[in-house]
Write a protein that holds these residues in place. Sequence first.
Motif, PDB file in Angstrom:
ATOM      1  N   PHE A 184      -5.761  10.003  -5.491  1.00 17.83           N
ATOM      2  CA  PHE A 184      -5.428   8.906  -6.001  1.00 17.83           C
ATOM      3  C   PHE A 184      -4.757   7.913  -4.702  1.00 17.83           C
ATOM      4  CE2 PHE A 184      -2.167   6.066  -7.888  1.00 17.83           C
ATOM      5  CZ  PHE A 184      -2.651   5.925  -9.211  1.00 17.83           C
ATOM      6  N   VAL A 185      -3.873   8.726  -4.074  1.00 18.00           N
ATOM      7  CA  VAL A 185      -3.218   7.842  -2.835  1.00 18.00           C
ATOM      8  C   VAL A 185      -4.340   7.373  -1.793  1.00 18.00           C
ATOM      9  CG1 VAL A 185      -1.684   8.253  -0.599  1.00 18.00           C
ATOM     10  CG2 VAL A 185      -1.296   9.392  -3.078  1.00 18.00           C
ATOM     11  N   ARG A 186      -5.207   8.037  -1.640  1.00 14.46           N
ATOM     12  CA  ARG A 186      -6.273   7.718  -0.645  1.00 14.46           C
ATOM     13  C   ARG A 186      -7.057   6.278  -1.264  1.00 14.46           C
ATOM     14  NH1 ARG A 186      -9.107  11.767  -0.533  1.00 14.46           N
ATOM     15  NH2 ARG A 186      -7.643  12.661   1.038  1.00 14.46           N
ATOM     16  N   ILE A 210      -5.705  -1.139  -0.001  1.00 14.00           N
ATOM     17  CA  ILE A 210      -4.760  -2.081   0.755  1.00 14.00           C
ATOM     18  C   ILE A 210      -5.411  -2.390   2.129  1.00 14.00           C
ATOM     19  CG2 ILE A 210      -2.633  -1.956   2.051  1.00 14.00           C
ATOM     20  CD1 ILE A 210      -2.232  -1.998  -0.932  1.00 14.00           C
ATOM     21  N   GLU A 211      -6.124  -1.342   2.686  1.00  9.41           N
ATOM     22  CA  GLU A 211      -6.729  -1.591   3.961  1.00  9.41           C
ATOM     23  C   GLU A 211      -7.902  -2.677   3.931  1.00  9.41           C
ATOM     24  OE1 GLU A 211      -6.438   2.240   6.783  1.00  9.41           O
ATOM     25  OE2 GLU A 211      -7.273   2.769   4.866  1.00  9.41           O
ATOM     26  N   ALA A 212      -8.792  -2.689   2.653  1.00  9.02           N
ATOM     27  CA  ALA A 212      -9.909  -3.308   2.503  1.00  9.02           C
ATOM     28  C   ALA A 212      -9.698  -4.660   2.338  1.00  9.02           C
ATOM     29  CB  ALA A 212     -10.695  -2.909   1.156  1.00  9.02           C
ATOM     30  N   ASP A 213      -8.519  -5.142   2.025  1.00  9.98           N
ATOM     31  CA  ASP A 213      -8.054  -6.519   1.870  1.00  9.98           C
ATOM     32  C   ASP A 213      -6.720  -6.728   2.124  1.00  9.98           C
ATOM     33  OD1 ASP A 213      -7.957  -9.444   1.211  1.00  9.98           O
ATOM     34  OD2 ASP A 213      -8.890  -8.986  -0.695  1.00  9.98           O
ATOM     35  N   PRO A 267      -4.630   3.666  10.812  1.00 13.14           N
ATOM     36  CA  PRO A 267      -5.169   3.575   9.475  1.00 13.14           C
ATOM     37  C   PRO A 267      -4.298   4.187   8.288  1.00 13.14           C
ATOM     38  CG  PRO A 267      -7.065   4.424  10.931  1.00 13.14           C
ATOM     39  CD  PRO A 267      -5.861   4.347  11.729  1.00 13.14           C
ATOM     40  N   LEU A 268      -4.382   3.793   7.118  1.00 14.85           N
ATOM     41  CA  LEU A 268      -3.544   4.126   6.083  1.00 14.85           C
ATOM     42  C   LEU A 268      -4.219   5.614   5.398  1.00 14.85           C
ATOM     43  CD1 LEU A 268      -2.094   1.339   4.085  1.00 14.85           C
ATOM     44  CD2 LEU A 268      -0.725   3.107   5.262  1.00 14.85           C
ATOM     45  N   ALA A 269      -5.444   5.401   5.048  1.00 15.04           N
ATOM     46  CA  ALA A 269      -6.305   6.506   4.111  1.00 15.04           C
ATOM     47  C   ALA A 269      -6.057   7.901   4.720  1.00 15.04           C
ATOM     48  CB  ALA A 269      -7.480   6.026   4.052  1.00 15.04           C
ATOM     49  N   PRO A 270      -6.242   7.941   6.095  1.00 11.63           N
ATOM     50  CA  PRO A 270      -6.144   9.379   6.597  1.00 11.63           C
ATOM     51  C   PRO A 270      -4.719  10.084   6.532  1.00 11.63           C
ATOM     52  CG  PRO A 270      -7.366   7.962   8.098  1.00 11.63           C
ATOM     53  CD  PRO A 270      -6.618   7.083   7.232  1.00 11.63           C
ATOM     54  N   ARG A 271      -3.708   9.258   5.981  1.00 10.10           N
ATOM     55  CA  ARG A 271      -2.553   9.759   5.686  1.00 10.10           C
ATOM     56  C   ARG A 271      -2.230  10.202   4.305  1.00 10.10           C
ATOM     57  NH1 ARG A 271       1.077   4.838   8.212  1.00 10.10           N
ATOM     58  NH2 ARG A 271       2.857   6.127   8.000  1.00 10.10           N
ATOM     59  N   ALA A 272      -3.152  10.042   3.417  1.00 11.64           N
ATOM     60  CA  ALA A 272      -3.011  10.231   2.113  1.00 11.64           C
ATOM     61  C   ALA A 272      -2.743  11.844   1.804  1.00 11.64           C
ATOM     62  CB  ALA A 272      -4.201   9.713   1.318  1.00 11.64           C
TER      63      ALA A 272
END
Length: 201
Positions: A92-94, A100-103, A181-186
């Motif tokens: 869910f977090v990812r 967020i990162e996409a736009d 990047p944000l996603a790897p921190r999920a």
Amino acid sequence: MNERPLTESREARRRAILDSAVRVFAEHGFFAARIRDIAAGAGVAEGTIYLYFEGKDDLLLTAFRERVNEFVSSAGAVMEAEAPFQERLARFVRLQFESIEADPPLATVLLLESRQSSKFFGGAVRPVMRLYAQAIDRLLAGGVERGEVRADAEIPFVRAMFIGALEEIELEWLLGDRSRPLAPRADHFAGTFYRGIAPAR
């Protein structure tokens, strides 16, 4: 505003106007944004904006409503997964971090500029926010039912902490260095958060 189904060309024009509004809001801020700049960015006459939207508030609300609905729809698969709670939480977090990162311009508008609209939190956005809150509540309630979240967890309170922590991280990324990047921190976020609501062993 217009309840009639739009033709493909009209829908493309509506989308171009909405995308232009997001760019202008993100670049100039909600208050300073001008309809003429939004129209120029969309390649339409200024009066055309009002054939699709009532004004800046309506543009902002529409952008928010559509993005949240898209996210909640995408998150549905996460809600139904048979994976352990912490893994579903991380997914869910990812998903949210990836959106967020996409736009980033849209994320900036939704997280920052939305607060500049007097109408935004005055009622029009509440049904959309309720959908987002309900998605998180379903995730948490599923964890409680499976014994993966402590039974005495107050879901509305846990949800508020969860949303607040997510927004803080997202705002820090949007306003700061976006090279990380944000996603790897999920996974790390989910693991840290989960330790606070996991049953005592």
